[in-house]
Design a protein around this motif. Structure first.
Motif: not given
Length: 187
Positions: A104-111
């Protein structure tokens, strides 16, 4: 040093090329633990983005593990974080997202890692894009780096460890890391 002191531990920190450091200190210093964290073992001969040497992966790993072992006290351990690749002989490409986002999460820093491996050459290439927060499905790219390193499998690491006089223990779960964890103890 502050955190170690607060925990009642005494540590010494040195900034040096690890091969030179071990070669200079192995005759009189012995350590309870050698930590090889953050997949440093996989990129030991290729940083930054150099070509792999003309040795096979088991030979390279064995030489490194022998150096690590030479620095250990009689009851010491070696802790290694490394992504262990599948044992098959086929070239493969796949994508990993770190950390894995909850559904349910689409935000935040990802690599985002595009990994291609070539078992016949014992190498893997990781093309990493660091993405910032996304808005309406569009993420801002905050950086990109490409690494080329050893393709390390469980069997290659086991063989190298045994040739270096070490017994590997593969943990079934990851600790704090994105990588597999292996504990090595002298025979």
């Amino acid at each position: 040093k502050r955190r170690a002191s607060a925990a009642g531990a005494s540590i010494r920190i040195s900034c040096a090329n690890w091969r030179d450091f071990i070669a200079e200190h192995r005759h009189y210093d012995r350590y309870d633990a050698v930590l090889c964290l953050g997949n440093a073992l996989g990129y030991q001969d290729t940083w930054p983005d150099g070509n792999l040497p003309h040795a096979d992966v088991v030979t390279a790993l064995t030489n490194t593990l022998r150096l690590f072992r030479s620095a250990l006290s009689s009851r010491g351990i070696i802790v290694i974080e490394v992504p262990l690749e599948p044992e098959d002989a086929d070239r493969r490409e796949y994508v990993r997202i770190q950390p894995e986002p909850p559904s349910n999460e689409t935000t935040g820093i990802r690599s985002v890692w595009l990994i291609s491996s070539d078992p016949r050459a014992s190498c893997r290439t990781v093309d990493t894009c660091v993405l910032g927060a996304s808005y309406k499905g569009v993420a801002v790219m905050r950086g990109r780096i490409v690494f080329r390193g050893w393709l390390i499998t469980r069997s290659a690491l086991t063989l190298a460890a045994e040739e270096a006089g070490l017994i590997p223990h593969f943990l079934d779960h990851r600790l704090r890391s994105l990588f597999d964890v292996v504990i090595l103890r002298p025979l």
